[in-house]
Design a protein around this motif. Sequence first.
Motif, mmCIF file in Angstrom:
data_model
loop_
_atom_site.group_PDB
_atom_site.id
_atom_site.type_symbol
_atom_site.label_atom_id
_atom_site.label_comp_id
_atom_site.label_asym_id
_atom_site.label_seq_id
_atom_site.Cartn_x
_atom_site.Cartn_y
_atom_site.Cartn_z
ATOM 1 N N ARG A 17 0.735 -1.206 0.179
ATOM 2 C CA ARG A 17 0.057 0.139 0.041
ATOM 3 C C ARG A 17 0.735 1.248 0.214
ATOM 4 O O ARG A 17 0.323 2.254 -0.467
ATOM 5 N N PHE A 18 2.005 1.116 0.604
ATOM 6 C CA PHE A 18 2.981 2.284 0.499
ATOM 7 C C PHE A 18 3.269 2.615 -0.836
ATOM 8 O O PHE A 18 3.364 3.739 -1.192
ATOM 9 N N GLY A 19 3.634 1.698 -1.551
ATOM 10 C CA GLY A 19 4.135 1.894 -2.912
ATOM 11 C C GLY A 19 2.950 2.467 -3.696
ATOM 12 O O GLY A 19 2.966 3.269 -4.682
ATOM 13 N N LEU A 20 1.620 2.015 -3.464
ATOM 14 C CA LEU A 20 0.602 2.551 -4.132
ATOM 15 C C LEU A 20 0.095 4.127 -3.982
ATOM 16 O O LEU A 20 -0.180 4.740 -4.658
ATOM 17 N N ALA A 21 0.715 4.397 -2.643
ATOM 18 C CA ALA A 21 0.496 5.693 -1.890
ATOM 19 C C ALA A 21 1.659 6.720 -2.858
ATOM 20 O O ALA A 21 1.091 7.780 -3.323
ATOM 21 N N LEU A 22 2.833 6.047 -3.158
ATOM 22 C CA LEU A 22 3.644 6.870 -3.570
ATOM 23 C C LEU A 22 3.130 6.925 -5.131
ATOM 24 O O LEU A 22 3.172 8.236 -5.433
ATOM 25 N N ASN A 23 2.717 6.131 -5.759
ATOM 26 C CA ASN A 23 2.064 6.313 -7.062
ATOM 27 C C ASN A 23 0.820 7.302 -7.234
ATOM 28 O O ASN A 23 0.605 8.246 -7.853
ATOM 29 N N ALA A 24 0.118 7.046 -6.244
ATOM 30 C CA ALA A 24 -1.017 8.270 -5.970
ATOM 31 C C ALA A 24 -0.480 9.696 -5.870
ATOM 32 O O ALA A 24 -1.044 10.500 -6.407
ATOM 33 N N ILE A 25 0.521 9.942 -5.136
ATOM 34 C CA ILE A 25 1.045 11.286 -5.130
ATOM 35 C C ILE A 25 1.599 11.727 -6.208
ATOM 36 O O ILE A 25 1.442 12.749 -6.600
ATOM 37 N N ARG A 26 2.201 10.657 -7.302
ATOM 38 C CA ARG A 26 2.691 10.932 -8.486
ATOM 39 C C ARG A 26 1.651 11.532 -9.396
ATOM 40 O O ARG A 26 1.793 12.473 -9.920
ATOM 41 N N ASP A 27 0.579 10.677 -9.347
ATOM 42 C CA ASP A 27 -0.445 10.899 -10.446
ATOM 43 C C ASP A 27 -1.224 12.355 -10.082
ATOM 44 O O ASP A 27 -1.593 13.160 -10.980
ATOM 45 N N ASP A 28 -1.593 12.766 -8.653
ATOM 46 C CA ASP A 28 -2.221 13.719 -8.344
ATOM 47 C C ASP A 28 -2.113 13.843 -6.914
ATOM 48 O O ASP A 28 -2.932 13.152 -6.033
ATOM 49 N N GLU A 29 -1.107 14.795 -6.577
ATOM 50 C CA GLU A 29 -1.025 14.971 -4.993
ATOM 51 C C GLU A 29 -2.238 15.489 -4.212
ATOM 52 O O GLU A 29 -2.321 15.243 -3.135
ATOM 53 N N ASP A 30 -2.745 16.416 -4.826
ATOM 54 C CA ASP A 30 -3.919 17.277 -4.242
ATOM 55 C C ASP A 30 -5.231 16.118 -3.876
ATOM 56 O O ASP A 30 -5.616 16.300 -2.643
ATOM 57 N N LYS A 31 -5.367 15.227 -4.894
ATOM 58 C CA LYS A 31 -6.350 14.200 -4.538
ATOM 59 C C LYS A 31 -5.847 13.403 -3.410
ATOM 60 O O LYS A 31 -6.741 12.723 -2.804
ATOM 61 N N ALA A 32 -4.520 13.030 -3.521
ATOM 62 C CA ALA A 32 -3.993 12.168 -2.438
ATOM 63 C C ALA A 32 -4.139 12.666 -1.145
ATOM 64 O O ALA A 32 -4.786 11.994 -0.049
ATOM 65 N N GLU A 33 -3.871 14.116 -0.970
ATOM 66 C CA GLU A 33 -4.321 14.673 0.144
ATOM 67 C C GLU A 33 -5.595 14.659 0.677
ATOM 68 O O GLU A 33 -5.958 14.121 1.826
ATOM 69 N N ALA A 34 -6.406 14.943 -0.360
ATOM 70 C CA ALA A 34 -7.904 14.899 -0.032
ATOM 71 C C ALA A 34 -8.375 13.488 0.386
ATOM 72 O O ALA A 34 -9.398 13.263 1.259
ATOM 73 N N MET A 35 -7.688 12.410 -0.032
ATOM 74 C CA MET A 35 -8.208 11.346 0.485
ATOM 75 C C MET A 35 -7.339 10.750 1.808
ATOM 76 O O MET A 35 -7.897 9.680 2.144
ATOM 77 N N GLY A 36 -6.789 11.807 2.338
ATOM 78 C CA GLY A 36 -6.492 11.309 3.767
ATOM 79 C C GLY A 36 -5.084 11.265 3.728
ATOM 80 O O GLY A 36 -4.475 10.658 4.943
ATOM 81 N N LEU A 37 -4.101 11.015 2.836
ATOM 82 C CA LEU A 37 -2.866 10.411 3.007
ATOM 83 C C LEU A 37 -1.925 11.860 3.473
ATOM 84 O O LEU A 37 -2.023 12.735 2.910
ATOM 85 N N HIS A 38 -0.938 11.386 4.431
ATOM 86 C CA HIS A 38 0.027 12.432 4.750
ATOM 87 C C HIS A 38 1.158 12.244 3.695
ATOM 88 O O HIS A 38 2.254 11.805 4.012
ATOM 89 N N THR A 39 1.052 13.164 2.626
ATOM 90 C CA THR A 39 2.131 13.276 1.578
ATOM 91 C C THR A 39 3.459 13.508 2.065
ATOM 92 O O THR A 39 4.389 12.841 1.586
ATOM 93 N N THR A 40 3.621 14.415 2.875
ATOM 94 C CA THR A 40 4.881 15.005 3.194
ATOM 95 C C THR A 40 5.547 13.707 3.912
ATOM 96 O O THR A 40 6.762 13.650 3.803
ATOM 97 N N ARG A 41 4.925 12.997 4.856
ATOM 98 C CA ARG A 41 5.477 12.021 5.638
ATOM 99 C C ARG A 41 5.719 10.947 4.594
ATOM 100 O O ARG A 41 6.791 10.481 4.841
#
Length: 320
Positions: free
Chosen positions: A179-203
Amino acid sequence: MSGAAKWTAVLGGGALVLAAPFLAPAFVTQLAFLWLMIVFAQTWDLMGGQLGYNSFGNIFFFGIGVYACAVLQRDAGLSYYEGLFAGLALAGVLAAASAAFLGLGILGLRGHYFAIGTLGLGIAGGEIAAGTPYLGAGSGIVPPLFPGELQARGLFFYFAFAALTLATFFTLRWLYTTRFGLALNAIRDDEDKAEAMGLHTTRLKTLAWSLSAFFLGIAGGLAGNLIGFVDPRDVAFAGATFGVWMILMAILGGKGTLWGPVIGAVIFHVTQELFWTYLLGWQRVALGLLIVVIVVFFPQGILGALKERYPDRFARRDAA
């Protein structure tokens, strides 16, 4: 590929890794540097390919590893192997800690702002090391001599780099399936949406950068001993060579893929060695032309070009 074919490929690859330094004993050092190039490309792609953050400062963590290992070996009073392995552990930890500390600030930047922010890291590291007498200043550091014959030294560092490269590869291979790898790809594809989904992107970005720095730090400790001399600008914080090459190798093979950086590193290193052998005096011109060719004709890398040409084959493999 069937299970039997996969095991055959794995066993064949393992046999080749073990036999290579004995089949080509005159090229053991070049083969060790090939493993180093693969580590460079893999660790950079973790940020630049999987995460979409193009870092120009990864050489900073390599340089920290070079100096951390060399200084501990010089001052700890341990035997060569004790000092080396303790130095490698310290190199990995210090590099990862530096990435965690810097990442909390720099990784708040995005896009070209992040790239520019990291550009000065390697330059700053080289200038600080060159101005610090404890680190040898501009004269550099000479790590302790290997306690054995020249052939044994080459074999030792060949297998040490091979072990590090395989550890890096299989760690990243596992990481990209989590899931960590999928989270990295989600940040790459659209970081704003990843943050909106609750991911702590900077961490998450900081953790990824720290993992990349950990392997780079260990690689730096080994490289300093293999080269036998630590210069602050030309070895430890060599942004104009190592720092640029790690980016080019990942781009050449294909960013954001597992095997792309490996393929790119092999092709780049072999080509570079041929230039140095047959184009002496013009090798840097030829290398510059190679860089232009990579950027112009392989913007998506070799694997990216193959995916465009044979989409059905890659679609079936990805589905499997």
